[in-house]
Design a protein around this motif. Structure first.
Motif, PDB file in Angstrom:
ATOM      1  N   GLY A  79       0.815  -1.214   0.000  1.00 47.00           N
ATOM      2  CA  GLY A  79       0.000   0.000   0.000  1.00 47.00           C
ATOM      3  C   GLY A  79       0.846   1.260   0.000  1.00 47.00           C
ATOM      4  O   GLY A  79       0.418   2.307  -0.456  1.00 47.00           O
ATOM      5  N   GLY A  80       2.059   1.140   0.515  1.00 51.52           N
ATOM      6  CA  GLY A  80       3.000   2.260   0.527  1.00 51.52           C
ATOM      7  C   GLY A  80       4.095   2.079  -0.497  1.00 51.52           C
ATOM      8  O   GLY A  80       5.143   2.707  -0.416  1.00 51.52           O
ATOM      9  N   LEU A  81       3.851   1.226  -1.486  1.00 52.37           N
ATOM     10  CA  LEU A  81       4.818   0.943  -2.571  1.00 52.37           C
ATOM     11  C   LEU A  81       6.150   0.424  -2.048  1.00 52.37           C
ATOM     12  O   LEU A  81       7.189   0.638  -2.651  1.00 52.37           O
ATOM     13  N   TYR A  82       6.113  -0.260  -0.907  1.00 49.27           N
ATOM     14  CA  TYR A  82       7.339  -0.821  -0.319  1.00 49.27           C
ATOM     15  C   TYR A  82       8.414   0.238  -0.096  1.00 49.27           C
ATOM     16  O   TYR A  82       9.590   0.003  -0.344  1.00 49.27           O
ATOM     17  N   LEU A  83       8.013   1.401   0.345  1.00 53.43           N
ATOM     18  CA  LEU A  83       8.978   2.463   0.647  1.00 53.43           C
ATOM     19  C   LEU A  83       9.579   2.183   2.019  1.00 53.43           C
ATOM     20  O   LEU A  83       9.077   2.638   3.044  1.00 53.43           O
ATOM     21  N   ASN A  84      10.654   1.427   2.017  1.00 56.33           N
ATOM     22  CA  ASN A  84      11.341   1.044   3.240  1.00 56.33           C
ATOM     23  C   ASN A  84      12.814   1.390   3.121  1.00 56.33           C
ATOM     24  O   ASN A  84      13.442   1.109   2.111  1.00 56.33           O
ATOM     25  N   GLY A  85      13.358   1.991   4.168  1.00 51.87           N
ATOM     26  CA  GLY A  85      14.789   2.230   4.207  1.00 51.87           C
ATOM     27  C   GLY A  85      15.530   0.951   4.571  1.00 51.87           C
ATOM     28  O   GLY A  85      14.931  -0.112   4.703  1.00 51.87           O
ATOM     29  N   ASP A  86      16.843   1.073   4.767  1.00 50.86           N
ATOM     30  CA  ASP A  86      17.644  -0.094   5.126  1.00 50.86           C
ATOM     31  C   ASP A  86      18.961   0.372   5.735  1.00 50.86           C
ATOM     32  O   ASP A  86      19.260   1.570   5.773  1.00 50.86           O
ATOM     33  N   VAL A  87      19.772  -0.572   6.151  1.00 48.68           N
ATOM     34  CA  VAL A  87      21.084  -0.308   6.748  1.00 48.68           C
ATOM     35  C   VAL A  87      22.001   0.375   5.734  1.00 48.68           C
ATOM     36  O   VAL A  87      21.983   0.044   4.548  1.00 48.68           O
ATOM     37  N   VAL A  88      22.807   1.327   6.225  1.00 47.86           N
ATOM     38  CA  VAL A  88      23.836   1.972   5.418  1.00 47.86           C
ATOM     39  C   VAL A  88      25.179   1.595   6.028  1.00 47.86           C
ATOM     40  O   VAL A  88      25.497   2.011   7.151  1.00 47.86           O
ATOM     41  N   ASN A  89      25.950   0.785   5.318  1.00 48.50           N
ATOM     42  CA  ASN A  89      27.272   0.402   5.812  1.00 48.50           C
ATOM     43  C   ASN A  89      28.151   1.633   5.936  1.00 48.50           C
ATOM     44  O   ASN A  89      28.196   2.460   5.034  1.00 48.50           O
ATOM     45  N   GLY A  90      28.849   1.745   7.066  1.00 48.89           N
ATOM     46  CA  GLY A  90      29.726   2.879   7.311  1.00 48.89           C
ATOM     47  C   GLY A  90      29.069   4.002   8.087  1.00 48.89           C
ATOM     48  O   GLY A  90      29.744   4.930   8.524  1.00 48.89           O
ATOM     49  N   ALA A  91      27.747   3.941   8.271  1.00 52.41           N
ATOM     50  CA  ALA A  91      27.062   4.965   9.069  1.00 52.41           C
ATOM     51  C   ALA A  91      27.432   4.801  10.540  1.00 52.41           C
ATOM     52  O   ALA A  91      27.615   3.680  11.019  1.00 52.41           O
ATOM     53  N   VAL A  92      27.546   5.908  11.249  1.00 50.54           N
ATOM     54  CA  VAL A  92      27.819   5.857  12.681  1.00 50.54           C
ATOM     55  C   VAL A  92      26.578   5.356  13.424  1.00 50.54           C
ATOM     56  O   VAL A  92      26.677   4.618  14.398  1.00 50.54           O
ATOM     57  N   VAL A  93      25.410   5.753  12.930  1.00 50.13           N
ATOM     58  CA  VAL A  93      24.133   5.363  13.518  1.00 50.13           C
ATOM     59  C   VAL A  93      23.300   4.649  12.460  1.00 50.13           C
ATOM     60  O   VAL A  93      23.146   5.166  11.352  1.00 50.13           O
ATOM     61  N   ASN A  94      22.797   3.474  12.764  1.00 52.66           N
ATOM     62  CA  ASN A  94      21.836   2.747  11.940  1.00 52.66           C
ATOM     63  C   ASN A  94      20.731   2.275  12.877  1.00 52.66           C
ATOM     64  O   ASN A  94      20.941   1.355  13.670  1.00 52.66           O
ATOM     65  N   ILE A  95      19.569   2.906  12.804  1.00 53.05           N
ATOM     66  CA  ILE A  95      18.482   2.546  13.712  1.00 53.05           C
ATOM     67  C   ILE A  95      17.236   2.186  12.919  1.00 53.05           C
ATOM     68  O   ILE A  95      16.706   3.010  12.169  1.00 53.05           O
ATOM     69  N   ASN A  96      16.769   0.954  13.119  1.00 45.86           N
ATOM     70  CA  ASN A  96      15.469   0.534  12.624  1.00 45.86           C
ATOM     71  C   ASN A  96      14.479   0.967  13.691  1.00 45.86           C
ATOM     72  O   ASN A  96      14.437   0.406  14.784  1.00 45.86           O
ATOM     73  N   VAL A  97      13.682   1.983  13.395  1.00 44.93           N
ATOM     74  CA  VAL A  97      12.799   2.572  14.405  1.00 44.93           C
ATOM     75  C   VAL A  97      11.722   1.606  14.879  1.00 44.93           C
ATOM     76  O   VAL A  97      11.176   1.793  15.967  1.00 44.93           O
ATOM     77  N   ASN A  98      11.422   0.582  14.093  1.00 45.56           N
ATOM     78  CA  ASN A  98      10.435  -0.419  14.515  1.00 45.56           C
ATOM     79  C   ASN A  98      11.010  -1.354  15.567  1.00 45.56           C
ATOM     80  O   ASN A  98      10.288  -1.823  16.447  1.00 45.56           O
ATOM     81  N   VAL A  99      12.307  -1.606  15.503  1.00 44.08           N
ATOM     82  CA  VAL A  99      12.959  -2.488  16.479  1.00 44.08           C
ATOM     83  C   VAL A  99      13.106  -1.794  17.831  1.00 44.08           C
ATOM     84  O   VAL A  99      12.931  -2.405  18.879  1.00 44.08           O
ATOM     85  N   VAL A 100      13.398  -0.483  17.819  1.00 43.36           N
ATOM     86  CA  VAL A 100      13.548   0.253  19.084  1.00 43.36           C
ATOM     87  C   VAL A 100      12.213   0.782  19.602  1.00 43.36           C
ATOM     88  O   VAL A 100      12.165   1.450  20.628  1.00 43.36           O
ATOM     89  N   ASN A 101      11.139   0.463  18.881  1.00 39.16           N
ATOM     90  CA  ASN A 101       9.777   0.793  19.301  1.00 39.16           C
ATOM     91  C   ASN A 101       9.497   2.283  19.427  1.00 39.16           C
ATOM     92  O   ASN A 101       8.810   2.725  20.344  1.00 39.16           O
ATOM     93  N   TRP A 102      10.013   3.076  18.488  1.00 39.74           N
ATOM     94  CA  TRP A 102       9.599   4.468  18.412  1.00 39.74           C
ATOM     95  C   TRP A 102       8.240   4.482  17.727  1.00 39.74           C
ATOM     96  O   TRP A 102       7.997   3.759  16.760  1.00 39.74           O
ATOM     97  N   ASN A 103       7.334   5.327  18.210  1.00 35.79           N
ATOM     98  CA  ASN A 103       5.968   5.359  17.703  1.00 35.79           C
ATOM     99  C   ASN A 103       5.562   6.759  17.288  1.00 35.79           C
ATOM    100  O   ASN A 103       6.216   7.740  17.653  1.00 35.79           O
ATOM    101  N   ASP A 104       4.438   6.843  16.568  1.00 34.63           N
ATOM    102  CA  ASP A 104       3.899   8.160  16.237  1.00 34.63           C
ATOM    103  C   ASP A 104       3.141   8.700  17.456  1.00 34.63           C
ATOM    104  O   ASP A 104       3.071   8.044  18.501  1.00 34.63           O
ATOM    105  N   ARG A 105       2.572   9.865  17.349  1.00 35.17           N
ATOM    106  CA  ARG A 105       1.936  10.492  18.517  1.00 35.17           C
ATOM    107  C   ARG A 105       0.697   9.745  19.004  1.00 35.17           C
ATOM    108  O   ARG A 105       0.191  10.017  20.092  1.00 35.17           O
ATOM    109  N   PHE A 106       0.204   8.802  18.186  1.00 30.83           N
ATOM    110  CA  PHE A 106      -0.945   8.003  18.577  1.00 30.83           C
ATOM    111  C   PHE A 106      -0.543   6.625  19.099  1.00 30.83           C
ATOM    112  O   PHE A 106      -1.398   5.791  19.396  1.00 30.83           O
ATOM    113  N   GLY A 107       0.761   6.364  19.183  1.00 31.07           N
ATOM    114  CA  GLY A 107       1.257   5.087  19.680  1.00 31.07           C
ATOM    115  C   GLY A 107       1.405   4.007  18.627  1.00 31.07           C
ATOM    116  O   GLY A 107       1.691   2.862  18.955  1.00 31.07           O
ATOM    117  N   ASN A 108       1.220   4.366  17.353  1.00 31.54           N
ATOM    118  CA  ASN A 108       1.341   3.388  16.268  1.00 31.54           C
ATOM    119  C   ASN A 108       2.792   3.229  15.820  1.00 31.54           C
ATOM    120  O   ASN A 108       3.592   4.164  15.942  1.00 31.54           O
TER     121      ASN A 108
END
Length: 135
Positions: A79-108
């Protein structure tokens, strides 16, 4: 330089172009790129020239960056055309926001269309940006 979605792809393209201009001798004043960040970055490459390819995450490290932070999600489906980011080798920070449970203002869970509004993400990006970019 910070970019969300295709803006992340534009960050890569701009750093690549700047590097080419340096190599071509078009800059006489030295500069550095102190900070870059991708927020669920999507490549620009497939949009502008053949061979056309599927939409894909921007996973190339911006050229010449001194510090790169990469934030992405992996749950946006067809439904979102598979617009998904991914790991960037060499980045100082690589965070999958779904794994660390960051949510929108409604908790989703964050998706491609909500990740850039996340207060958790802003709270993580801003201090890193401020610590590395002179004012």
């Amino acid at each position: 330089l910070i970019g969300h979605s295709h803006g992340g792809g534009s960050v890569y393209d701009l750093t690549w172009r700047l590097n080419q201009d340096v190599l071509d001798g078009k800059f006489t004043t030295p500069f550095s790129i102190a900070f870059t960040a991708y927020i669920d970055a999507i490549e620009q490459e497939h949009l502008w020239k053949p061979p056309w390819k599927a939409i894909s995450a921007e996973t190339r490290l911006p050229v010449g960056t001194k510090y790169h932070a990469n934030y992405y999600q992996r749950i946006t489906g067809a439904g979102g055309l598979y617009l998904n980011g991914d790991v960037v080798n060499g980045a100082v920070v690589n965070i999958n926001v779904n794994v660390v449970n960051w949510n929108d203002r409604f908790g989703n869970d964050l998706t491609h269309s909500t990740i850039d509004d996340s207060e958790d993400l802003k709270d993580h990006v801003l201090p890193r940006f401020k610590n590395r970019v002179a004012r």
